[in-house]
Design a protein around this motif. Structure first.
Motif, PDB file in Angstrom:
ATOM      1  N   ALA A 187      39.646  59.490  91.299  1.00 58.42           N
ATOM      2  CA  ALA A 187      40.448  60.602  91.661  1.00 58.42           C
ATOM      3  C   ALA A 187      41.859  60.286  91.928  1.00 58.42           C
ATOM      4  CB  ALA A 187      39.583  61.054  93.097  1.00 58.42           C
ATOM      5  N   SER A 188      41.919  59.027  92.689  1.00 55.78           N
ATOM      6  CA  SER A 188      43.422  58.890  92.728  1.00 55.78           C
ATOM      7  C   SER A 188      44.139  58.426  91.418  1.00 55.78           C
ATOM      8  CB  SER A 188      43.343  57.400  93.686  1.00 55.78           C
ATOM      9  OG  SER A 188      42.669  57.368  94.659  1.00 55.78           O
ATOM     10  N   ALA A 189      43.468  57.829  90.452  1.00 54.44           N
ATOM     11  CA  ALA A 189      43.997  57.436  89.160  1.00 54.44           C
ATOM     12  C   ALA A 189      44.429  59.002  88.432  1.00 54.44           C
ATOM     13  CB  ALA A 189      43.116  56.798  88.204  1.00 54.44           C
ATOM     14  N   SER A 190      43.620  59.830  88.581  1.00 53.23           N
ATOM     15  CA  SER A 190      43.722  61.283  87.844  1.00 53.23           C
ATOM     16  C   SER A 190      44.910  61.775  88.579  1.00 53.23           C
ATOM     17  CB  SER A 190      42.424  62.005  88.134  1.00 53.23           C
ATOM     18  OG  SER A 190      42.801  63.346  87.590  1.00 53.23           O
ATOM     19  N   ASN A 191      44.963  61.930  89.920  1.00 55.03           N
ATOM     20  CA  ASN A 191      46.091  62.368  90.664  1.00 55.03           C
ATOM     21  C   ASN A 191      47.533  61.790  90.339  1.00 55.03           C
ATOM     22  OD1 ASN A 191      47.470  62.198  93.596  1.00 55.03           O
ATOM     23  ND2 ASN A 191      46.737  64.166  93.117  1.00 55.03           N
ATOM     24  N   LEU A 192      47.437  60.438  90.254  1.00 54.64           N
ATOM     25  CA  LEU A 192      48.586  59.727  89.917  1.00 54.64           C
ATOM     26  C   LEU A 192      49.066  60.146  88.301  1.00 54.64           C
ATOM     27  CD1 LEU A 192      50.535  57.233  90.888  1.00 54.64           C
ATOM     28  CD2 LEU A 192      49.091  55.864  89.285  1.00 54.64           C
ATOM     29  N   LEU A 193      48.156  60.162  87.523  1.00 57.91           N
ATOM     30  CA  LEU A 193      48.503  60.416  86.166  1.00 57.91           C
ATOM     31  C   LEU A 193      49.085  61.933  86.170  1.00 57.91           C
ATOM     32  CD1 LEU A 193      45.564  58.765  84.326  1.00 57.91           C
ATOM     33  CD2 LEU A 193      48.058  58.211  84.112  1.00 57.91           C
ATOM     34  N   ASP A 194      48.603  62.760  86.873  1.00 58.26           N
ATOM     35  CA  ASP A 194      49.091  64.039  86.942  1.00 58.26           C
ATOM     36  C   ASP A 194      50.466  64.185  87.356  1.00 58.26           C
ATOM     37  OD1 ASP A 194      46.620  65.136  86.156  1.00 58.26           O
ATOM     38  OD2 ASP A 194      45.876  65.688  88.151  1.00 58.26           O
ATOM     39  N   ILE A 195      50.791  63.302  88.343  1.00 55.40           N
ATOM     40  CA  ILE A 195      51.857  63.324  89.008  1.00 55.40           C
ATOM     41  C   ILE A 195      53.132  62.822  87.835  1.00 55.40           C
ATOM     42  CG2 ILE A 195      53.692  62.209  90.613  1.00 55.40           C
ATOM     43  CD1 ILE A 195      51.373  62.233  92.689  1.00 55.40           C
ATOM     44  N   MET A 196      52.771  61.821  87.283  1.00 52.34           N
ATOM     45  CA  MET A 196      53.524  60.971  86.317  1.00 52.34           C
ATOM     46  C   MET A 196      53.739  61.893  85.075  1.00 52.34           C
ATOM     47  SD  MET A 196      52.825  56.943  86.601  1.00 52.34           S
ATOM     48  CE  MET A 196      51.338  56.591  86.493  1.00 52.34           C
ATOM     49  N   ALA A 197      52.583  62.521  84.702  1.00 54.38           N
ATOM     50  CA  ALA A 197      52.671  63.655  83.385  1.00 54.38           C
ATOM     51  C   ALA A 197      53.723  64.932  83.545  1.00 54.38           C
ATOM     52  CB  ALA A 197      51.497  64.139  83.158  1.00 54.38           C
ATOM     53  N   LEU A 198      53.399  65.091  84.924  1.00 58.11           N
ATOM     54  CA  LEU A 198      54.545  66.225  85.263  1.00 58.11           C
ATOM     55  C   LEU A 198      55.832  66.037  85.619  1.00 58.11           C
ATOM     56  CD1 LEU A 198      53.811  69.174  86.706  1.00 58.11           C
ATOM     57  CD2 LEU A 198      54.167  68.266  88.746  1.00 58.11           C
ATOM     58  N   LEU A 199      56.118  64.567  85.891  1.00 56.15           N
ATOM     59  CA  LEU A 199      57.438  64.077  85.819  1.00 56.15           C
ATOM     60  C   LEU A 199      58.069  63.881  84.779  1.00 56.15           C
ATOM     61  CD1 LEU A 199      57.097  61.505  88.941  1.00 56.15           C
ATOM     62  CD2 LEU A 199      58.607  63.395  88.706  1.00 56.15           C
ATOM     63  N   ASN A 200      57.100  63.665  83.731  1.00 56.65           N
ATOM     64  CA  ASN A 200      57.464  63.308  82.314  1.00 56.65           C
ATOM     65  C   ASN A 200      57.908  64.730  81.592  1.00 56.65           C
ATOM     66  OD1 ASN A 200      56.015  63.383  79.283  1.00 56.65           O
ATOM     67  ND2 ASN A 200      57.446  61.813  79.507  1.00 56.65           N
ATOM     68  N   LYS A 201      56.978  65.700  81.955  1.00 56.70           N
ATOM     69  CA  LYS A 201      57.201  66.940  81.213  1.00 56.70           C
ATOM     70  C   LYS A 201      58.594  67.784  81.719  1.00 56.70           C
ATOM     71  CE  LYS A 201      54.473  71.132  80.444  1.00 56.70           C
ATOM     72  NZ  LYS A 201      53.379  72.100  80.978  1.00 56.70           N
ATOM     73  N   GLU A 202      58.523  67.634  83.287  1.00 52.57           N
ATOM     74  CA  GLU A 202      59.435  68.501  83.852  1.00 52.57           C
ATOM     75  C   GLU A 202      60.955  67.871  83.706  1.00 52.57           C
ATOM     76  OE1 GLU A 202      58.158  70.080  87.454  1.00 52.57           O
ATOM     77  OE2 GLU A 202      56.761  71.733  86.549  1.00 52.57           O
ATOM     78  N   GLU A 203      60.741  66.578  84.189  1.00 54.72           N
ATOM     79  CA  GLU A 203      62.002  65.870  84.549  1.00 54.72           C
ATOM     80  C   GLU A 203      62.704  64.995  83.174  1.00 54.72           C
ATOM     81  OE1 GLU A 203      63.056  64.261  88.104  1.00 54.72           O
ATOM     82  OE2 GLU A 203      61.589  65.812  89.012  1.00 54.72           O
ATOM     83  N   ASN A 204      61.543  65.034  82.056  1.00 54.49           N
ATOM     84  CA  ASN A 204      61.783  64.347  80.795  1.00 54.49           C
ATOM     85  C   ASN A 204      61.967  63.012  80.893  1.00 54.49           C
ATOM     86  OD1 ASN A 204      61.938  64.499  77.936  1.00 54.49           O
ATOM     87  ND2 ASN A 204      64.032  64.043  78.110  1.00 54.49           N
ATOM     88  N   ILE A 205      60.968  62.240  82.205  1.00 49.17           N
ATOM     89  CA  ILE A 205      61.199  60.564  82.302  1.00 49.17           C
ATOM     90  C   ILE A 205      60.478  59.934  81.428  1.00 49.17           C
ATOM     91  CG2 ILE A 205      60.657  58.976  84.234  1.00 49.17           C
ATOM     92  CD1 ILE A 205      61.217  61.296  86.105  1.00 49.17           C
ATOM     93  N   THR A 206      61.113  59.004  80.908  1.00 43.88           N
ATOM     94  CA  THR A 206      60.238  58.240  79.972  1.00 43.88           C
ATOM     95  C   THR A 206      59.313  57.215  80.628  1.00 43.88           C
ATOM     96  OG1 THR A 206      62.370  58.345  78.644  1.00 43.88           O
ATOM     97  CG2 THR A 206      60.817  56.454  77.815  1.00 43.88           C
ATOM     98  N   PHE A 207      58.028  56.942  80.083  1.00 43.87           N
ATOM     99  CA  PHE A 207      57.167  56.132  80.570  1.00 43.87           C
ATOM    100  C   PHE A 207      56.460  55.167  79.611  1.00 43.87           C
ATOM    101  CE2 PHE A 207      56.835  59.441  83.971  1.00 43.87           C
ATOM    102  CZ  PHE A 207      56.693  58.477  85.235  1.00 43.87           C
TER     103      PHE A 207
END
Lengths: 406, 255
Positions: free
Chosen positions: B191-211
């Motif tokens: 659950a935590s991993a999924s939540n973290l990935l959601d946040i990172m994916a969102l930051l990547n999508k909305e703020e165009n942050i490179t991961f």
């Protein structure tokens, strides 16, 4: 933020930090106790030197002290003495006839300094009356009485009432002798001085010396210790033909002792802190090694070397300074108590203490004048102690440190 | 050699953020050379969400460390925003990392004596950001990671997932060019991993942050838009190239 981190970091391992803080507090207390004791001892030594031995200032003929020749009396002594007594700041002044001679009994002899005194004036100037432990003060009705020190009495097996012969040279260089009877035995806090000095009345002594009503020495006691340089200066201007000396010149060994003890107390303090430094280094090194990964992470994130050094330095300073107020407080409380009640060191040997010229009851005094010096030593200890752990922290490579490798 | 003040480069959308040429890292080079990373070329553009995968010992972490300026390659160059970081001194690298790279570690690595807010603020303070700006950014970041109510909580009172989210906020605090995440979900439950990935994916999508992730976790691989597989220190497969090839093939077939 580095300040906050440093302060919180020292409380991460409370027990370890408290142990090191306590050891710093105890070390500091020990240092302050030693400084206070030394200060008390030195004050007592200076007090004894001034009040019971040399006075604040002495006046002689310029040639007298070269060979203690009796002919060099103070010219116009009575007038000089009266003028000195009138000076502001002078508490009392007493004349002495002084010569070196031989004390002989049926069993042996000893070299002594013979002091011819006017009893009432001398009792005020050197507390001779208070020092008497056997016998009575000079009886004006009796002739040729002598007061000797306890150490000399023991050495020469003399008691009150015993007879002895004092031999010395008179103003013409002829050897003269006089038979004296021991009126009293005195004891001061300075055994070597007791062994060397005997007191007779000036009247009896001058009769043998053929010096009439003259004398060789004027001893001055001032109202305040701090006035010595000013009064000495006044005397030098007023009586340029005489030798005017302060207690520091008359008893240079006391002055030297005070100065040496000052330095010694700093050395002792440094040794105590040096020993403590190893404890601090050990604690800080453990703290750094335990946090290898964390420090590696900080460097990885962009914390520069200055900040890492500052963090270690601040932690060491906090750790060191946290114990400091406790140590100072305990030191101050203990010193305060003993400065009122006195610290009886007779258990260490009364003879030993007095053979070095110290009273057995010491009144330690909080070394407020050395406070800055002590704090500087503590601060330098903290800085020096942080260097090794800090270098260790600075040498950590982030890649290795992040894996927890020291 | 660029001055420290010029170490922060700005990258246009779609421009190269990371350009690694022929980089190699050799261990035991005096006896039997073992290539942890062997002649790797890597080109990452702004806004990528890339997973670096491979078996243990394949060189993922070594490659990530070199790209992050924590380790130096024995051969090759790494150009980040036009700056060749292999030519920087240790002190210059520290400043470069502070201004350009965000890190998320497997074991969170938050500073335990600082609160969640202070952990994030710490990086901004190193960047000499003023208090007002810091406060604004902290609140924004904690909103993004969904931990507005945990600002003044120390890491020991947070769950693993929450700590890793704070670590992501810390990585973002310095407004980096890209974020390197070394096994970020390895110590997290599903659950935590999924939540973290959601946040990172969102930051990547909305703020165009490179991961760029190094990972074994299939959940991360599934979410990545590009997967680079390392085997024995070499790139064995890069889905970007596959995709490009497919694109080329389909285009030539159309023509």
């Amino acid at each position: 933020m580095i300040f906050i981190m440093a302060w919180r970091n020292i409380w991460r391992n409370k027990m370890r930090s408290i142990v090191i803080m306590l050891s710093i507090a105890i070390g500091l207390f020990a240092g302050i106790a030693v400084l206070a004791l030394y200060k008390g001892m030195m004050k007592s030594r200076i007090r004894t030197t001034i009040d019971a031995e040399a006075g604040h200032i002495q006046v002689h003929d310029v040639n007298f002290k070269k060979d203690y020749e009796p002919k060099f009396t103070i010219v116009n002594g009575e007038r000089v003495l009266n003028d000195i007594r009138k000076l502001p700041g002078v508490k009392t002044a007493a004349p002495r006839s002084v010569t070196k001679g031989m004390l002989a009994t049926t069993t042996g002899s000893a070299g002594v300094q013979i002091n011819g005194i006017i009893p009432e004036q001398e009792y005020e100037a050197s507390q001779l009356k208070q020092k008497i432990i056997e016998g009575k003060v000079f009886d004006s009705a009796k002739k040729n009485e002598v007061m000797i020190g306890k150490k000399l009495a023991n050495k020469m097996k003399l008691k009150t009432g015993s007879k002895l012969v004092l031999t010395f040279t008179d103003t013409s260089g002829s050897i003269v002798s006089g038979a004296f009877r021991v009126a009293a035995i005195y004891q001061s806090a300075n055994a070597p001085l007791d062994e060397r000095n005997v007191y007779v009345t000036m009247h009896d002594m001058n009769a043998l010396l053929t010096t009439g009503n003259t004398f060789h020495e004027i001893v001055l006691l001032l109202k305040n210790d701090e006035d010595v340089p000013a009064v000495k200066q006044q005397l030098l201007q007023r009586f340029p033909a005489y030798k005017i000396e302060s207690w520091k010149e008359i008893s240079p060994e006391t002055d030297l002792l005070v100065k040496t003890t000052d330095q010694l107390s700093y050395i002792l303090m440094t040794i105590i802190m040096f020993a403590l430094a190893f404890g601090i280094i050990n604690t800080m090194l453990m703290a750094i090694l335990e946090r290898t990964r964390e420090i590696g992470m900080m460097v990885a994130l962009g914390t520069n070397k200055v900040k890492i050094f500052l963090l270690v330095l601040l932690e060491t300073i906090f750790l060191t300074l946290a114990g400091t107020p406790v140590g100072i407080l305990i030191g101050w409380l203990a010193t305060n108590y003993y400065s009122k009640h006195g610290l009886d060191l007779s258990g260490m040997g009364k003879e030993m203490m007095s053979s070095f010229g110290y009273s057995t009851v010491i009144y330690p005094e909080f070394p407020a004048d050395k406070f800055l010096g002590v704090m500087l030593i503590v601060f330098i200890t903290a800085i020096l102690s942080c260097l090794f752990p800090a270098i260790k922290a600075l040498r950590l490579k982030p890649v290795e440190a992040l894996q927890g490798l020291p | 050699m660029p001055g420290l003040s010029s170490l922060r480069g700005e990258t246009e959308r779609g421009a190269a953020v990371i350009d690694a040429h022929n980089i190699s890292k050799v261990y035991n080079s005096k006896t039997i050379p073992v290539y942890a990373v062997n002649n790797v070329h890597l080109h990452l553009e702004r806004g990528e969400f890339t997973a670096l995968v491979g078996p243990s010992g394949s060189g993922k972490t070594t490659l990530l460390n070199m790209i992050g300026g924590l380790d130096k390659p024995d051969e090759g160059n790494i150009i980040i925003n036009g700056v060749d970081i292999t030519k920087l001194s240790a002190n210059e690298l520290i400043d470069f990392r502070l201004r350009n790279i965000g890190f998320v570690f497997q074991s969170f690595n938050l500073i335990p004596v600082l609160t969640a807010k202070e952990n994030v603020e710490f990086i901004m303070q190193l960047q000499k950001m003023n208090r007002e700006e810091r406060n604004k950014r902290v609140i924004k970041l904690f909103k993004e990671i969904g931990l507005e109510d945990k600002l003044n909580v120390r890491p020991s009172k947070l769950s693993g997932g929450q700590q890793q989210r704070v670590a992501v906020a810390r990585a973002l605090a310095s407004k980096p060019q890209f974020i390197l995440a070394d096994e970020p979900t390895a110590n997290l439950d599903s659950a935590s991993a999924s939540n973290l990935l959601d946040i990172m994916a969102l930051l990547n999508k909305e703020e165009n942050i490179t991961f760029l992730f190094s990972t074994h976790d299939q959940r991360v691989i599934d979410r990545a838009r590009r997967v680079i597989t390392l085997v024995d220190g070499r790139i064995a497969k890069d889905t970007a190239e596959v995709n490009t090839n497919i694109l080329h093939t389909s285009l030539s077939e159309t023509n």
